[in-house]
Motif scaffolding. Sequence first.
Motif, PDB file in Angstrom:
ATOM      1  N   LYS A 193       0.839  -1.191   0.000  1.00 58.37           N
ATOM      2  CA  LYS A 193       0.000   0.000   0.000  1.00 58.37           C
ATOM      3  C   LYS A 193       0.877   1.245   0.000  1.00 58.37           C
ATOM      4  N   THR A 194       0.875   1.945  -1.142  1.00 55.79           N
ATOM      5  CA  THR A 194       1.703   3.124  -1.299  1.00 55.79           C
ATOM      6  C   THR A 194       1.386   4.177  -0.244  1.00 55.79           C
ATOM      7  N   SER A 195       0.116   4.296   0.100  1.00 55.49           N
ATOM      8  CA  SER A 195      -0.295   5.334   1.050  1.00 55.49           C
ATOM      9  C   SER A 195       0.334   5.139   2.427  1.00 55.49           C
ATOM     10  N   MET A 196       0.788   3.940   2.723  1.00 57.61           N
ATOM     11  CA  MET A 196       1.376   3.662   4.033  1.00 57.61           C
ATOM     12  C   MET A 196       2.841   4.070   4.117  1.00 57.61           C
ATOM     13  N   VAL A 197       3.494   4.297   2.958  1.00 57.91           N
ATOM     14  CA  VAL A 197       4.947   4.409   2.932  1.00 57.91           C
ATOM     15  C   VAL A 197       5.383   5.834   2.578  1.00 57.91           C
ATOM     16  N   ASN A 198       6.371   6.317   3.322  1.00 55.83           N
ATOM     17  CA  ASN A 198       7.011   7.594   3.026  1.00 55.83           C
ATOM     18  C   ASN A 198       8.530   7.370   3.093  1.00 55.83           C
ATOM     19  N   VAL A 199       9.255   7.778   2.046  1.00 56.02           N
ATOM     20  CA  VAL A 199      10.696   7.539   1.973  1.00 56.02           C
ATOM     21  C   VAL A 199      11.434   8.874   1.837  1.00 56.02           C
ATOM     22  N   GLU A 200      12.487   9.041   2.654  1.00 56.15           N
ATOM     23  CA  GLU A 200      13.372  10.199   2.556  1.00 56.15           C
ATOM     24  C   GLU A 200      14.801   9.724   2.388  1.00 56.15           C
ATOM     25  N   ALA A 218      15.494  14.501   1.621  1.00 56.68           N
ATOM     26  CA  ALA A 218      14.618  14.830   0.500  1.00 56.68           C
ATOM     27  C   ALA A 218      13.638  13.686   0.244  1.00 56.68           C
ATOM     28  N   GLN A 219      12.429  14.058  -0.183  1.00 55.63           N
ATOM     29  CA  GLN A 219      11.436  13.048  -0.508  1.00 55.63           C
ATOM     30  C   GLN A 219      11.875  12.249  -1.725  1.00 55.63           C
ATOM     31  N   CYS A 220      11.574  10.956  -1.673  1.00 55.69           N
ATOM     32  CA  CYS A 220      11.924  10.059  -2.769  1.00 55.69           C
ATOM     33  C   CYS A 220      10.615   9.516  -3.335  1.00 55.69           C
ATOM     34  N   LYS A 221      10.339   9.783  -4.610  1.00 59.49           N
ATOM     35  CA  LYS A 221       9.072   9.396  -5.215  1.00 59.49           C
ATOM     36  C   LYS A 221       9.164   7.957  -5.742  1.00 59.49           C
ATOM     37  N   LEU A 222       8.079   7.207  -5.535  1.00 57.10           N
ATOM     38  CA  LEU A 222       8.046   5.805  -5.934  1.00 57.10           C
ATOM     39  C   LEU A 222       8.200   5.654  -7.445  1.00 57.10           C
ATOM     40  N   ALA A 223       9.182   4.840  -7.845  1.00 56.32           N
ATOM     41  CA  ALA A 223       9.339   4.500  -9.257  1.00 56.32           C
ATOM     42  C   ALA A 223       8.679   3.146  -9.531  1.00 56.32           C
ATOM     43  N   ARG A 224       8.998   2.152  -8.719  1.00 56.82           N
ATOM     44  CA  ARG A 224       8.321   0.857  -8.780  1.00 56.82           C
ATOM     45  C   ARG A 224       8.563   0.132  -7.458  1.00 56.82           C
ATOM     46  N   GLN A 225       7.711  -0.832  -7.224  1.00 56.23           N
ATOM     47  CA  GLN A 225       7.828  -1.587  -5.981  1.00 56.23           C
ATOM     48  C   GLN A 225       7.459  -3.024  -6.290  1.00 56.23           C
ATOM     49  N   ASP A 226       8.466  -3.895  -6.217  1.00 51.92           N
ATOM     50  CA  ASP A 226       8.245  -5.282  -6.593  1.00 51.92           C
ATOM     51  C   ASP A 226       7.503  -6.058  -5.520  1.00 51.92           C
ATOM     52  N   ASN A 227       7.827  -5.837  -4.272  1.00 53.86           N
ATOM     53  CA  ASN A 227       7.184  -6.522  -3.164  1.00 53.86           C
ATOM     54  C   ASN A 227       7.478  -5.749  -1.895  1.00 53.86           C
ATOM     55  N   ILE A 228       7.042  -6.299  -0.781  1.00 56.56           N
ATOM     56  CA  ILE A 228       7.214  -5.558   0.480  1.00 56.56           C
ATOM     57  C   ILE A 228       8.657  -5.548   0.940  1.00 56.56           C
ATOM     58  N   ASN A 229       9.565  -6.164   0.191  1.00 55.37           N
ATOM     59  CA  ASN A 229      10.978  -6.203   0.567  1.00 55.37           C
ATOM     60  C   ASN A 229      11.868  -5.402  -0.378  1.00 55.37           C
ATOM     61  N   ARG A 230      11.299  -4.634  -1.312  1.00 59.84           N
ATOM     62  CA  ARG A 230      12.102  -3.880  -2.278  1.00 59.84           C
ATOM     63  C   ARG A 230      11.335  -2.617  -2.653  1.00 59.84           C
ATOM     64  N   LYS A 282      15.499   7.040   5.306  1.00 61.79           N
ATOM     65  CA  LYS A 282      14.437   6.801   6.284  1.00 61.79           C
ATOM     66  C   LYS A 282      13.183   6.304   5.575  1.00 61.79           C
ATOM     67  N   VAL A 283      12.642   5.171   6.066  1.00 62.64           N
ATOM     68  CA  VAL A 283      11.398   4.620   5.529  1.00 62.64           C
ATOM     69  C   VAL A 283      10.365   4.604   6.647  1.00 62.64           C
ATOM     70  N   THR A 284       9.244   5.254   6.398  1.00 62.19           N
ATOM     71  CA  THR A 284       8.131   5.246   7.344  1.00 62.19           C
ATOM     72  C   THR A 284       7.014   4.397   6.764  1.00 62.19           C
ATOM     73  N   SER A 285       6.620   3.354   7.487  1.00 65.07           N
ATOM     74  CA  SER A 285       5.539   2.470   7.056  1.00 65.07           C
ATOM     75  C   SER A 285       4.467   2.487   8.126  1.00 65.07           C
ATOM     76  N   GLY A 286       3.335   3.115   7.810  1.00 62.25           N
ATOM     77  CA  GLY A 286       2.310   3.296   8.836  1.00 62.25           C
ATOM     78  C   GLY A 286       2.810   4.265   9.887  1.00 62.25           C
ATOM     79  N   HIS A 287       2.936   3.800  11.118  1.00 68.63           N
ATOM     80  CA  HIS A 287       3.391   4.650  12.220  1.00 68.63           C
ATOM     81  C   HIS A 287       4.775   4.260  12.713  1.00 68.63           C
TER      82      HIS A 287
END
Length: 632
Positions: A562-569, A573-585, A600-605
Amino acid sequence: TMNLLLLHATVLLWALCPSMQNYCDKSSETSKLNLSVTYKLPTFTADFPIQNMVTLDGIIYVGAVNRIYALAPNLTKLSEYHTGPLLANQACGLTQSRPGTTSGVDNHNIALVVENIYDKGLYSCGSVDNGVCRRHVLDDGNSLKAIDEEVYCFADKVQPGQGHPIDADVVVSPSGSQVLNVESNVITFFVGNSEIPKAGNISGSVMRLHTISQRKMKTSQNGFTFFSSLSHMDLIPSLQGNYYLRYVYSFHSGPFTYFLTVQQVSKDTQAYHTRIVRMCSSDLVIRRYVEMPLECISTNKRRRRATEEVKVFNILQAAHVTKVGNDAELQKQVKAEEDEDVLFAAFAQGQPGSPEPTPNSAVCVMSLKHINNMFKMYMQKCNTIDPYHFTGSERTSCYNMVRASRGKEGMYRLQVTQFVQRLEYWHKDLKNTLVTSITVVPVNGRTVAYLGTADGRHIQYVNFLFYLLLMWQITKIPLIGPGCGQLTTCTSCLLSSKVTQCGWCDGRCTRRLQCPSSSAWSQDNCTPVITKVFPSSGPIRGSTTVTICGRNFGFDKTENFKTSMVNVEVAGAQCKLARQDNINRYVCVGNFTPSGHLVKVTSGHVVAKLEGFKFVVRCLFFFLNRFCFVLK
C-alpha cells in the motif's frame, strides 16, 4: 598507444558503472515455518498401532491392532477391550487352525461404527473374526457400560470358536472396508470391501465377501439380513484377484449414500483414478447406483486455460464432508449456501502405472450440489455405460428420463464416462508432502482444515478441540492451533488466520497472554527494516534512482503493498516511488541536495533508518584529450 589508452578508458568506465552485485539479497524472512517447534499437549499412547477412531456422547473410541480403547475427552483411558492376538477357538465362528500355529493371530481393526437406535453401541470389526463384527453395548437404557463389559459376536448362532456366519453377517474384508451406518427407523450398514490383487489375507480366511452391499440389522439384534440378492454387487469372476479397487471414504448426505474409491480406469489398463459412487439411502436393495470419475487439478493460475500446464492429482488419500457454514469465502469459492454439504478431498499424484501415491498433494473442495448436478447432467445426456467390473458389459446404458419424469424412476446401475475436474484449493504448500488424513471444522465463522501427513506432521489451514491421530498416538489439539511459535517471521505471523489468535511481540509470534505487559503486541503492523541501499552515493545535482532493500515496506494483513502507508526520505529529500516489486524492495527517484546521510522509511506509524548515503562529484579524465566530465 591509442589502443592502450582506450583500454584504460574502458576500465575506468567499468569501474564507475553501478556494481553488478547491486541487487536485493533474498530476504532472510523467506522461511516462514519452523517445523521443529514442539508443544506439550494431552496425548494418549496406544500399545499397538491405531487404525480407527469414532466418538459417541463425548467418549472417544479407538480401534487399534488387538485393542479397543474408550477414552475421556481429556484422553484419559476409561476402559479397554482386548481383541487379540486370538487363537482359532477365540475368533467369531469356526476357524480352521493354521498348521503348526500355536500362538495367537494379531487382530487388525478394519472398521469401527457407532449406533444410537436400539441401544447406544459400538461395532468393532476385526481381521481375525471371519468378517464378523463384535457388538459392544455401551448403554442399554439402564446404565453406562465399559467397552469390555457386554460384548458378543454380531452374527446369528455364532460364538467364539463356534458356528458358521451366514452371508449377511460377513461384513468386512481383510483388504480393507468402508462401513457406514445410515440410521432411519432401522440400522442399515452400507459396506464397500476393497479388492487388492495379491494382498495378504490377514486372517487366513478363504471366504468370499461381497464387494459392495447394504444390509439391515435384525430386530432380534443378533445379526444382519439382506433384503434380496439385489442388496449386493460383486466383481465379475474374471476380475476377482486381478482388479484393483480400494474404498477410501464413505458418507451420507441428503437422500444419498456415497463412497469414494481408487480403482483401475478399465480392465485393460494399469492407469488408476478416483471415482465417487452414489446410492439411494432409502432403497432396500441397490436399485439406483451410479459412479463417476473425479480428479483434482492444479494450474499456475486459478482460472484454467487450455495453454497452461495442468497437474493432475488422481489418487484420493482422504476426505471429509462438512457444512459450508457462514464462511463467506468458502461460500464464494464453491458457490454453495450456508446449509449445504461440501466435500474436502486430499489427492496425491500417483506413481506411473500404479495406485501408489507420490509425496505431492493437493486438496480440492466441491459442493455436493455441484456433484449431484454433474451426475444429473451426464445421466440426462447419456454419457453413461454399464460398469464393467460389476456387469461384464461396457455397452452404453441410458437413464430413463421418461419414467423418472412420471415419478416412476426405475432401476439403474451406471458408470459416467466423463471426468469431473476441480481446481485445487490448496497445493503450493503441499509440494513434497503426502497428505494421509483430513478433518474439517467450522470455527468462529471460518472453515478450518487439519491435514495429517505421512511423516507424522499436522498442518492447520484456516479455522475448540481437535484430536490428531497418529499411528500410535492421539493428541488433543485446540482448534485455534497448538501455538504460534512455528511462525518465525512477523509477516508469516500476522498473515496467519485470525482464528489462530497470533500476534507479534518482542521479535516472536505469540498469543496476547504470552506477551509481557511492558511490550507491544500487534496483529496489524510489522516494523520495516532497511538492510541495503544502492547506489550508496549520488551526484549533488540531477535525478538519481535509489533502490532500498529490506522487509515489511507498506505491509498490511492483505499482503498487498500500500503506497499510502509508505514515506521515503533520502538525505532529507522526498523520494518518489518509481516501482515496488514486493514488500521487501522499494525503488524511488529523487533530486537530492546535501542534507545529511540518512535513509528513512516510514511504514504506517513505524520508522526504519539507515546511515550511509553520500554525495560525490565525479570526474572522468579521457586521457587522450584531457577532458573532465562531471557525472550527475
